[in-house]
Design a protein around this motif. Structure first.
Motif, mmCIF file in Angstrom:
data_model
loop_
_atom_site.group_PDB
_atom_site.id
_atom_site.type_symbol
_atom_site.label_atom_id
_atom_site.label_comp_id
_atom_site.label_asym_id
_atom_site.label_seq_id
_atom_site.Cartn_x
_atom_site.Cartn_y
_atom_site.Cartn_z
ATOM 1 N N ASN A 28 9.460 7.429 6.537
ATOM 2 C CA ASN A 28 9.261 7.133 7.954
ATOM 3 C C ASN A 28 7.909 6.438 8.092
ATOM 4 O OD1 ASN A 28 9.539 7.046 10.699
ATOM 5 N ND2 ASN A 28 8.893 9.167 11.040
ATOM 6 N N PRO A 29 7.824 5.156 7.697
ATOM 7 C CA PRO A 29 6.517 4.519 7.611
ATOM 8 C C PRO A 29 5.909 4.148 8.944
ATOM 9 C CG PRO A 29 8.243 2.940 7.124
ATOM 10 C CD PRO A 29 8.918 4.261 7.300
ATOM 11 N N GLY A 30 6.694 4.055 9.964
ATOM 12 C CA GLY A 30 6.154 3.607 11.231
ATOM 13 C C GLY A 30 6.345 2.110 11.410
ATOM 14 N N ILE A 70 5.388 0.315 1.720
ATOM 15 C CA ILE A 70 6.372 1.278 2.241
ATOM 16 C C ILE A 70 6.251 2.610 1.506
ATOM 17 C CG2 ILE A 70 8.830 1.774 2.425
ATOM 18 C CD1 ILE A 70 7.870 -0.197 4.468
ATOM 19 N N ALA A 71 6.102 2.523 0.152
ATOM 20 C CA ALA A 71 5.973 3.760 -0.635
ATOM 21 C C ALA A 71 4.700 4.500 -0.279
ATOM 22 C CB ALA A 71 6.000 3.423 -2.129
ATOM 23 N N ALA A 72 3.617 3.776 -0.056
ATOM 24 C CA ALA A 72 2.352 4.428 0.282
ATOM 25 C C ALA A 72 2.417 5.084 1.657
ATOM 26 C CB ALA A 72 1.216 3.406 0.246
ATOM 27 N N ALA A 73 3.351 4.650 2.534
ATOM 28 C CA ALA A 73 3.474 5.250 3.869
ATOM 29 C C ALA A 73 4.269 6.546 3.855
ATOM 30 C CB ALA A 73 4.137 4.242 4.820
ATOM 31 N N GLY A 74 4.891 6.887 2.698
ATOM 32 C CA GLY A 74 5.690 8.106 2.626
ATOM 33 C C GLY A 74 4.861 9.335 2.379
ATOM 34 N N ALA A 87 3.279 8.250 -3.137
ATOM 35 C CA ALA A 87 2.503 7.544 -2.120
ATOM 36 C C ALA A 87 1.052 7.387 -2.566
ATOM 37 C CB ALA A 87 2.584 8.289 -0.788
ATOM 38 N N ASP A 88 0.494 8.464 -3.155
ATOM 39 C CA ASP A 88 -0.881 8.375 -3.650
ATOM 40 C C ASP A 88 -1.009 7.365 -4.784
ATOM 41 O OD1 ASP A 88 -1.670 10.244 -1.820
ATOM 42 O OD2 ASP A 88 -1.515 11.951 -3.205
ATOM 43 N N ALA A 89 0.030 7.244 -5.602
ATOM 44 C CA ALA A 89 -0.011 6.275 -6.700
ATOM 45 C C ALA A 89 0.195 4.855 -6.201
ATOM 46 C CB ALA A 89 1.056 6.618 -7.738
ATOM 47 N N ALA A 90 0.989 4.700 -5.110
ATOM 48 C CA ALA A 90 1.282 3.355 -4.608
ATOM 49 C C ALA A 90 0.121 2.762 -3.824
ATOM 50 C CB ALA A 90 2.539 3.393 -3.732
ATOM 51 N N ALA A 91 -0.688 3.614 -3.182
ATOM 52 C CA ALA A 91 -1.764 3.101 -2.327
ATOM 53 C C ALA A 91 -2.765 2.216 -3.096
ATOM 54 C CB ALA A 91 -2.471 4.261 -1.640
ATOM 55 N N PRO A 92 -3.322 2.661 -4.246
ATOM 56 C CA PRO A 92 -4.234 1.772 -4.967
ATOM 57 C C PRO A 92 -3.547 0.495 -5.468
ATOM 58 C CG PRO A 92 -4.484 4.032 -5.722
ATOM 59 C CD PRO A 92 -3.250 3.990 -4.886
ATOM 60 N N SER A 193 -7.273 9.161 2.947
ATOM 61 C CA SER A 193 -6.135 9.785 3.631
ATOM 62 C C SER A 193 -5.490 8.852 4.641
ATOM 63 C CB SER A 193 -6.592 11.067 4.339
ATOM 64 O OG SER A 193 -7.584 10.770 5.308
ATOM 65 N N GLY A 194 -6.214 7.863 5.112
ATOM 66 C CA GLY A 194 -5.683 6.949 6.124
ATOM 67 C C GLY A 194 -4.962 5.767 5.502
ATOM 68 N N GLN A 195 -4.150 5.104 6.302
ATOM 69 C CA GLN A 195 -3.389 3.940 5.853
ATOM 70 C C GLN A 195 -3.889 2.644 6.489
ATOM 71 O OE1 GLN A 195 0.689 4.730 6.742
ATOM 72 N NE2 GLN A 195 0.875 6.395 5.253
#
Length: 511
Positions: A28-30, A70-74, A87-92, A193-195
């Motif tokens: 549900n990424p928004g 999208i994965a980082a938004a999960g 999600a933590d792995a996709a963000a960087p 923690s933020g996107q």
């Protein structure tokens, strides 16, 4: 080959796009994240079609930013421990891939890619949120092969630092477009923690790619217009004058050694002092230098050129360089011929003023000696024979001393000198016409040499006509023989000569 590359890139974007619906259904990424991911994907696809010469690695990196975002938004309230880990792995990776898509240097791309993998997948292998005191109500993650939360945070910090090093390397090398990615990485490092940093990074990369792709497309359209005009209108100078609406615009090309600039005809460039200059490059190589007015905007040709377009534009530069080389060789040939003629004239003057005068004085002494002897003297016959030999020597020296530039040619011109040469020749020759006025000295010497060669080969008629800045010398009835230095003498003045049963030489009068 070019079409296959474009299809391969389009296929890459299509494969990445296929993962988006599944990612949108499982998370549900928004609205902001979803629209941002779609914008990234669309930008990558458009860039592939508009600028197919963009490297595949950068196109793929930008396209991968969409599913990674999208994965980082999960990582919301409904996420499981596994989806949070992914999600933590996709963000960087979002930050690293956005940076790689804008980087141009292999070293920076390698460092940023390694940094993204270290900060994302590598960290996931050693991080178990259940063992992390800062993570409340977190469960185990089965992918953690060596659970160590503190070390995991250090590894992620090191990975982000490597990405920043790649960004800094690009900045040092002069690419300022990467600075926005560096700001987003710093924001993410301060608040993981933020996107917001991830969305801003993707948005920034998308904006830069959109700008570059649009600029490339416009340059392509301008270039196609230029090439169309080049095919139907003429050279690059005429094309730019028409396109830029600057009638005083001139285009010059660098010589082979790069020490000077010449026009398309190979002549040295002479731009006006008030004109501005703009250098045109293709693939980092200097194509031409445009001299134009202060308000004229010259298009950037350093764009995504296909091989045919590059060859067309480079061909005009090669033509100008070849013409300049021909002019240089022609000047060298002319100087050599002129130096040879100068040395020959010096020898002729020495013969006329030295040897000939001494022979004439010797003949006079012999004549006086003969006059002092009685008619029945036995020495009289020997002296008369010696006097005849002296006269023959004088005639030979006089013939050599007149050569291709007799004194009459230098003082009165071609017509009197040719008339005198025909009279000395003794054989009847039909002279149709000779220029009455004076011509440049080099032209007169070359024309006189042609006439002398024709008479030596037994020519029976001569014509010399000056028209449209050209002197045409025609002789008929000649006998074929060795060419000698006559072709070089005529060619040194930019003329041409044909030797055979009839001799014809065309010599420019502008010497």
């Amino acid at each position: 080959m070019k079409r296959s590359i474009v299809l391969a890139r389009a296929g890459t974007v299509a494969v990445v796009a296929a993962f988006l619906p599944a990612a949108l259904q499982r998370t549900n990424p928004g609205l902001v994240v979803a629209v941002g991911a779609l914008a990234v994907l669309v930008t990558a696809g458009a860039a592939i079609w508009l600028a197919p010469t963009e490297p595949m690695s950068r196109a793929i990196a930008l396209a991968l930013c969409a599913p990674m975002l999208i994965a980082a938004a999960g990582n919301g309230a409904t996420a499981t421990a596994l989806t949070r880990a992914f999600a933590d792995a996709a963000a960087p990776l979002v930050l690293a891939l956005a940076g790689v898509s804008l980087m141009r240097r292999r070293t920076a791309i390698t460092v940023a890619t390694v940094g993204g993998l270290v900060a994302g997948p590598a960290r996931m292998l050693i991080y178990d949120p259940f063992l992390d005191p800062a993570c409340q109500a977190c469960g185990h993650v089965g992918v953690a092969v060596w659970p160590h939360p503190e070390l995991a945070q250090t590894v992620q910090t090191v990975g982000l630092g490597l990405v920043l090093i790649g960004v800094a390397w690009e900045l040092i090398r002069g690419d300022r477009a990467i600075v926005g990615v560096g700001v987003c990485i710093t924001m993410f490092a301060l608040d993981r923690s933020g996107q917001a940093a991830l969305v801003l990074c993707c948005g920034y990369a998308t904006a830069v790619w959109t700008t570059r792709s649009w600029a490339t497309w416009r340059r392509r359209q301008a270039l196609r217009h230029l090439l169309t005009l080049h095919e139907h209108e003429g050279g690059l100078t005429d094309i730019l004058r028409q396109t830029m609406r600057d009638p005083g615009l001139t285009v010059t090309f660098p010589t082979t050694d790069g020490g000077d600039f010449v026009d398309v005809a190979g002549n040295p460039a002479s731009p006006r002092p008030e004109q501005m200059t703009t250098d045109l490059f293709i693939g980092g190589e200097l194509l031409a230098r445009v001299h134009h007015g202060a308000r004229t905007a010259v298009p950037d040709l350093d764009a995504a050129l296909d091989p045919v377009a590059g060859l067309i534009l480079q061909n005009e530069r090669s033509t100008a360089q070849l013409a300049a080389r021909v002019h240089e060789l022609t000047r060298a040939r002319t100087n050599i011929v002129r130096v040879g003629l100068g040395q020959r004239l010096s020898i002729e003057r020495d013969l006329h003023d030295g040897v000939q005068q001494q022979l004439l004085a010797l003949g006079l002494d012999i004549r006086l000696a003969i006059g002092s002897l009685p008619d029945d003297s036995p020495d009289r016959a020997s002296l008369e024979e010696a006097l005849a030999l002296v006269h023959e020597c004088v005639d030979g020296v006089r013939a050599i001393s007149t050569g291709v530039s007799p004194p009459l040619l230098a003082t009165r011109g071609l017509r009197p000198a040719v008339d005198a040469l025909v009279r000395r020749h003794g054989t009847p020759v039909d002279i149709g016409g000779l220029p009455a006025g004076r011509l440049p000295p080099d032209v007169e010497r070359a024309a006189y040499a042609v006439v002398a060669e024709a008479l030596a080969r037994g020519a029976t008629s001569l014509r010399a006509i000056e028209q449209d800045g050209l002197l045409t010398v025609h002789a008929a009835g000649a006998v074929e023989g060795a060419d000698g230095v006559l072709p070089d003498l005529v060619a040194a003045l930019g003329g041409r000569i044909r030797l055979g049963s009839s001799i014809e030489a065309v010599i420019p009068c502008e010497s």
